[in-house]
Each structure stands twice: as C-alpha cells, then as structure tokens.
Design an enzyme around this catalytic site. Structure first.
Site, short mmCIF file in Angstrom:
data_model
loop_
_atom_site.label_atom_id
_atom_site.label_comp_id
_atom_site.label_asym_id
_atom_site.label_seq_id
_atom_site.Cartn_x
_atom_site.Cartn_y
_atom_site.Cartn_z
N GLU A 295 -10.05 -16.42 -32.61
CA GLU A 295 -10.80 -15.40 -32.53
C GLU A 295 -12.18 -15.58 -33.22
O GLU A 295 -12.58 -14.39 -33.86
CB GLU A 295 -10.13 -14.10 -32.90
CG GLU A 295 -8.54 -14.00 -32.03
CD GLU A 295 -8.18 -12.52 -31.69
OE1 GLU A 295 -8.82 -11.45 -32.19
OE2 GLU A 295 -7.17 -12.42 -30.97
N THR B 192 -11.35 -19.44 -24.28
CA THR B 192 -11.48 -20.82 -25.07
C THR B 192 -11.22 -22.04 -23.81
O THR B 192 -10.42 -21.90 -23.04
CB THR B 192 -10.79 -21.24 -26.21
OG1 THR B 192 -10.92 -20.33 -27.23
CG2 THR B 192 -11.10 -22.54 -26.77
N GLY C 251 7.74 -22.33 -57.10
CA GLY C 251 7.80 -23.87 -57.69
C GLY C 251 8.38 -24.44 -56.52
O GLY C 251 7.91 -24.18 -54.99
N GLN D 291 3.44 -20.98 -54.75
CA GLN D 291 3.13 -21.63 -55.99
C GLN D 291 4.28 -21.04 -57.07
O GLN D 291 4.84 -21.80 -57.66
CB GLN D 291 1.99 -21.50 -56.45
CG GLN D 291 1.68 -22.44 -57.55
CD GLN D 291 1.61 -23.84 -57.38
OE1 GLN D 291 1.58 -24.35 -56.30
NE2 GLN D 291 1.73 -24.58 -58.58
N TYR E 50 -5.15 -13.76 -23.10
CA TYR E 50 -6.68 -13.54 -23.17
C TYR E 50 -7.28 -15.01 -22.95
O TYR E 50 -7.06 -15.77 -23.78
CB TYR E 50 -7.12 -12.85 -24.44
CG TYR E 50 -8.62 -12.94 -24.91
CD1 TYR E 50 -9.43 -11.87 -24.54
CD2 TYR E 50 -9.13 -13.95 -25.55
CE1 TYR E 50 -10.75 -11.70 -24.80
CE2 TYR E 50 -10.62 -13.86 -25.99
CZ TYR E 50 -11.26 -12.80 -25.67
OH TYR E 50 -12.77 -12.64 -25.79
N PHE F 135 -5.74 -23.57 -25.46
CA PHE F 135 -5.25 -22.87 -26.51
C PHE F 135 -4.80 -21.29 -26.20
O PHE F 135 -5.14 -20.39 -26.93
CB PHE F 135 -6.47 -22.55 -27.61
CG PHE F 135 -6.62 -23.94 -28.50
CD1 PHE F 135 -5.59 -24.68 -29.20
CD2 PHE F 135 -7.89 -24.40 -28.55
CE1 PHE F 135 -5.67 -25.74 -29.85
CE2 PHE F 135 -7.97 -25.70 -29.27
CZ PHE F 135 -7.09 -26.21 -30.25
N GLU G 298 -16.14 -19.95 -40.05
CA GLU G 298 -17.76 -20.00 -40.18
C GLU G 298 -18.41 -19.45 -39.26
O GLU G 298 -19.56 -18.86 -39.47
CB GLU G 298 -17.74 -21.64 -39.77
CG GLU G 298 -17.24 -22.73 -40.83
CD GLU G 298 -15.72 -22.46 -41.08
OE1 GLU G 298 -14.87 -22.67 -39.89
OE2 GLU G 298 -15.11 -22.69 -42.01
N ARG H 47 -26.58 -13.84 -39.31
CA ARG H 47 -27.67 -13.68 -38.45
C ARG H 47 -28.34 -12.16 -38.46
O ARG H 47 -29.37 -11.73 -38.36
CB ARG H 47 -27.08 -14.13 -37.00
CG ARG H 47 -27.94 -13.95 -35.72
CD ARG H 47 -27.32 -14.08 -34.62
NE ARG H 47 -26.79 -14.99 -34.14
CZ ARG H 47 -25.59 -14.98 -33.55
NH1 ARG H 47 -25.03 -13.95 -33.39
NH2 ARG H 47 -24.69 -16.13 -33.06
C1 LIG Z 1 -2.73 -21.25 -32.10
C2 LIG Z 1 -4.31 -21.10 -31.32
C3 LIG Z 1 -4.08 -19.83 -30.66
C4 LIG Z 1 -5.29 -19.78 -29.80
N1 LIG Z 1 -5.22 -18.31 -28.92
C5 LIG Z 1 -6.33 -17.97 -28.10
C6 LIG Z 1 -6.00 -17.28 -26.94
O1 LIG Z 1 -5.14 -16.59 -26.88
N2 LIG Z 1 -7.28 -17.34 -26.12
C7 LIG Z 1 -8.46 -17.83 -26.34
O2 LIG Z 1 -9.37 -17.93 -25.77
N3 LIG Z 1 -8.41 -18.82 -27.45
C8 LIG Z 1 -7.64 -18.91 -28.12
N4 LIG Z 1 -7.64 -20.09 -29.39
C9 LIG Z 1 -8.78 -20.75 -29.55
C10 LIG Z 1 -9.59 -20.49 -30.65
O3 LIG Z 1 -10.30 -19.01 -30.46
C11 LIG Z 1 -10.70 -21.68 -30.90
O4 LIG Z 1 -10.02 -22.54 -31.43
C12 LIG Z 1 -11.51 -21.14 -32.00
O5 LIG Z 1 -12.49 -20.31 -31.50
C13 LIG Z 1 -12.42 -22.64 -32.30
O6 LIG Z 1 -12.80 -23.31 -31.23
P1 LIG Z 1 -12.71 -24.84 -31.32
O7 LIG Z 1 -11.01 -25.09 -31.59
O8 LIG Z 1 -13.04 -25.24 -29.94
O9 LIG Z 1 -13.35 -25.58 -32.45
P2 LIG Z 1 -14.91 -25.88 -32.48
O10 LIG Z 1 -15.81 -24.94 -31.96
O11 LIG Z 1 -15.03 -27.23 -31.86
O12 LIG Z 1 -15.26 -25.89 -33.99
C14 LIG Z 1 -14.93 -27.12 -34.93
C15 LIG Z 1 -15.37 -26.72 -36.26
O13 LIG Z 1 -16.80 -26.52 -36.13
C16 LIG Z 1 -17.34 -25.46 -36.75
N5 LIG Z 1 -18.80 -24.92 -36.12
C17 LIG Z 1 -18.55 -24.89 -34.80
N6 LIG Z 1 -19.97 -24.23 -34.62
C18 LIG Z 1 -20.47 -24.05 -35.80
C19 LIG Z 1 -21.72 -23.34 -36.26
N7 LIG Z 1 -22.48 -22.69 -35.15
N8 LIG Z 1 -21.76 -23.10 -37.55
C20 LIG Z 1 -21.02 -23.49 -38.49
N9 LIG Z 1 -19.72 -24.19 -38.33
C21 LIG Z 1 -19.61 -24.12 -36.89
C22 LIG Z 1 -16.08 -24.73 -36.85
O14 LIG Z 1 -16.24 -23.41 -37.57
C23 LIG Z 1 -14.77 -25.42 -37.01
O15 LIG Z 1 -14.71 -25.50 -38.26
C24 LIG Z 1 -6.46 -20.09 -30.12
C25 LIG Z 1 -6.39 -21.40 -31.04
C26 LIG Z 1 -5.45 -21.66 -31.77
C27 LIG Z 1 -5.37 -22.73 -32.62
#
Ligand SMILES: Cc1cc2nc3c(=O)[nH]c(=O)nc-3n(C[C@H](O)[C@H](O)[C@H](O)COP(=O)(O)OP(=O)(O)OC[C@H]3O[C@@H](n4cnc5c(N)ncnc54)[C@H](O)[C@@H]3O)c2cc1C
Length: 386
Positions: free
Chosen positions: A362, A125, A338, A335, A122, A155, A366, A374
């Site tokens: 997914e 991102t 230990g 935990q 899928y 990712f 947050e 919303r």
């Molecule tokens: C191991 C792994 C597998 C994955 N597999 C897939 C996959 O198969 N397909 C795919 O498409 N994606 C995949 N992802 C991507 C994943 O869905 C994203 O990492 C995730 O949606 C967060 O996006 P970002 O990493 O760019 O973080 P960012 O969007 O940059 O977020 C950084 C921080 O800011 C916070 N933040 C951002 N916007 C807001 C807001 N409006 N209000 C409050 N807080 C906010 C976030 O919660 C987070 O704490 C995967 C990620 C990982 C780590």
C-alpha cells in the site's frame, strides 16, 4: 481535545476482540503453516458487519467512521495479522464501489460483499508499475457498451479466491489522468490466475498475478468518470494505509502481551528475566512505541473522517511510523524470548514475518516519505501539518 473512546467504540473493539479470540487466534499458527485462506471464517465475520465497516447502511454496511473501523481492525489483527489485513483490503474495495459506483452498481455488488458472499480484491500493481503506479499499462478499450480489458496485475491479495475485482486500467493517455477504475467479475471469461506466491509472511491469504485477455466489462461497471480512477485508487489507499498501520499495531500489541508474560515466567541467573533492568526498559519502550503508533493512526483516521485537505499526508506519516515501530516491537518481543522466539511453537517469528510486508505494501515506507516531504516543502504547508 478528548482522547477517550466512546461507549460505541469500546463495544466495537470488544466484539472484534471476542471474534479474534474465538475464531482467529487459536487457528492463526495452523493457517500460517498450511497457507490456508479461511474463507469460511472471513464470511462469518460478515455477520458482525466486519466486511462492510464503512459501507453505507443503505447497502447493508455499518457506515462507521475510519477511527471506529481502525479499532475493529486492530483487534482482528491481534488474532491474525494476515486475515485481518485481507479483511481490510476487502473493506477498501467495498468502500470504492460504494463511494464512486452508481446506485445500480452498489445494489448489485455491495449487499453481497458486506455479507461475505462475494470477496473483493484491489488491482493496481503491475509487474512494471509498483511505486510508480500511475505508469500502469493494463488497457481498457471502449467498444460500444463494454470495455475490453487486456493486461496483467501482480501481487493481488486474495486473487483466485475472490469474486469482485476493482481494476485500475488505462482508458486514456499516459499518466494518472488516463486511468479509470472498473468493477470486474473475477470469474469472467479471459481472466487467468497465476500460482499462489510463496511468501515470507501473510501466508493465510493468497497473493497471485491476474492476466486479463480480452475480458469484457460493462461500461456501467466503471466507477465515476473516465480518468478519475487513479485519484479514486489513491483515496482508497488513504484509508487502506490506516488499516495496514493499525493491523501492524494489533500484532505489535499481541507480541508485547506475549513478551510481558514470558519475562515474568522465564528465569535465568536465579531470577525471572523481568527483574533485569535492561529487560524492563525494553518493555517500557515497546509499550511507549505501541501507544505512539496507535495514536498517530487515530489522528490520521480523524483527518480522513473530517475531510481534512492534508489527510493523505497524515495517512502517509502514520503508515510509515506505525509499521516501522510495530515491526521493531515484534522483533524485540522475539529477542526477549531468546532462542524460543525463533521457534514456530511461539507466535513471535510469525508476527515478525507477517509485519515485514506492512513496510512495503500500500505504498512502501520510502514512498510514504516522498508524500510527506513533497507536501512539507510547499510554501506555508508546514504550518498546516501539526
Ligand atoms: C504480499 C503483498 C500483497 C500485495 N497486495 C497488493 C494488492 O492487493 N493490490 C495491489 O495493487 N498491490 C499489492 N501489492 C503490491 C505492493 O503495493 C507493491 O509491492 C509496492 O507498492 C511496491 O511496488 P514494487 O514491489 O513494484 O517495488 P518498486 O516500486 O520496484 O520499489 C523497489 C524499491 O525502490 C524504492 N523506490 C521506488 N521509487 C522510489 C522513490 N521515488 N524514492 C525512493 N525510493 C523508491 C521502493 O521504496 C522499494 O524499496 C502487494 C505486495 C505484496 C508483497
């Protein structure tokens, strides 16, 4: 309101538990250590229908509701979090093809995906479009009967080992309405895969970037109409969030079982540590949390199965709560072990590492709160959310 499972649901759960016991749990530590993606075992699960759980039987799937599928995913994750979570993503991809693809596209892809001959990824991102996925920039330019795809996804679970990519790409203007979903052959000319990312957990499945350089995709491979791709991707994620949550619960259940056995065997101060009331209270809280997490996921799954207009909000609440609780349960189980909990001879440190990402992907937890708040701030909405 009847909270008991049907005979069929119990049978699906038992079949999944047997598969997990035989094929997943005995190998999970080694797959984690070796970063091995067990494609052969995943394909074997196809024989039981686990790669087409909610795919239409017309295309060889089991056609199960989300609730029944959740029961299966929980048991699989009890055996191996990382492999079960990948299988849930494969099922999400197959669901998108089945739900929105033409009959010809379904015939072409689904029987092979359900059997495990082809695995799916899928692709939403991008490096600069994570939580704000609607700002994605991967572009699909229509040229005659083809789209020409250019851009980068990051990712992507399973990438490099999968065969079918559902790619969300821009076919129109800015924002969610300019996005379409395309089914792309993962071995097409112009596709390049990045290195397998070194991750904290989920090591038994690869995660890679994918670059698309003038990749030709038939227009017939589009899901639905142009501009509908983002809402399809979000619908896919509703079910995906239930799965990510229930895989967390399956792991929490495994951690709870391990910890409950351990405290009866481990003695300190001349007593099994299970005799200390603080240990008993911790176990009681862990069991309570596991059941609460499972039940909110069942509720969200039933909302999806019944096409409830608020289903997305329930999925967001359920994903947030269940993944936070499950991470905490696994951490508490560690935990209770230990120092031994910190060693990789025991499964607890792997459970904690594996579960951490469930709070991130997914949609981060947050963003789950953004979805819930919303909606609840809309006029009269609160009365529908009970
Ligand atoms: C191991 C792994 C597998 C994955 N597999 C897939 C996959 O198969 N397909 C795919 O498409 N994606 C995949 N992802 C991507 C994943 O869905 C994203 O990492 C995730 O949606 C967060 O996006 P970002 O990493 O760019 O973080 P960012 O969007 O940059 O977020 C950084 C921080 O800011 C916070 N933040 C951002 N916007 C807001 C807001 N409006 N209000 C409050 N807080 C906010 C976030 O919660 C987070 O704490 C995967 C990620 C990982 C780590």
């Amino acid at each position: 309101m009847d909270f008991s499972l049907t005979e069929d649901q119990i049978a699906f759960g038992q079949t999944a538990r047997q598969f997990a016991k035989k094929e997943l749990k005995p190998n999970a530590a080694e797959w984690d250590r070796e970063s091995h993606f067990p494609v052969d075992v995943i394909k074997k699960s196809g024989e039981l229908g686990f790669l087409g759980l909610y795919t239409n039987p017309e295309y060889d799937g089991l056609g199960l509701p989300r609730l029944d599928s959740a029961i299966v995913f929980e048991e699989l994750a009890w055996g191996d979090t990382s492999v079960a979570a990948y299988m849930s993503i494969h099922n999400m991809v197959a669901w998108m093809v089945g739900e929105y693809g033409s009959d010809a596209l379904c015939q072409q892809y689904l029987p092979n995906m359900v059997s495990g001959e082809w695995l799916g990824s899928y692709c939403l991102t991008e490096p600069n479009a994570g939580s704000d996925a609607a700002s994605l920039r991967t572009k699909a330019d229509k040229q005659g009967d083809y789209y020409v795809l250019n851009g980068e996804k990051t990712f992507i679970s399973g990438a490099g080992s999968t065969d079918v990519l559902v790619v969300m790409a821009r076919t129109g203007g800015a924002g969610p309405k300019g996005v379409s979903a395309l089914v792309v052959d993962a071995h097409s000319d112009g596709i390049e895969y990045g290195k397998n990312e070194q991750k904290m957990g989920w090591k038994a499945q690869p995660t890679r970037t994918i670059s698309f350089n003038n990749v030709k995709v038939p227009v017939a491979n589009r899901l639905g109409e142009e501009g509908q791709g983002f809402s399809m991707a979000m619908k896919g994620l509703d079910g995906g969030r239930i799965n990510i949550g229930i895989c967390a619960v399956g792991t929490a259940q495994a951690a709870l079982e391990t910890a409950t056995n351990y405290v009866k065997e481990r003695s300190q101060f001349g007593n099994p540590i299970a005799n200390f009331q603080s240990v008993q209270f911790k176990l009681a809280d862990m069991l309570t949390q596991t059941i609460a997490a499972r039940q909110i996921l069942y509720l969200a799954a039933s909302k999806v199965d019944n096409n409830d207009p608020q289903a997305s909000v329930y999925c967001a609440m359920a994903k947030r709560l269940s993944t936070d609780l499950s991470f905490d349960i696994a951490n508490q189980a560690l935990q209770l072990h230990g120092g031994y909990g910190y060693l990789n001879e025991y499964p607890l440190e792997r459970h904690v590492r594996d579960l951490r990402v469930h709070q991130i992907l997914e949609g981060t937890n947050e963003i789950m709160r953004v979805i819930v708040s919303r909606q609840m701030l809309q006029d009269e909405a609160l009365s529908q959310l009970r």
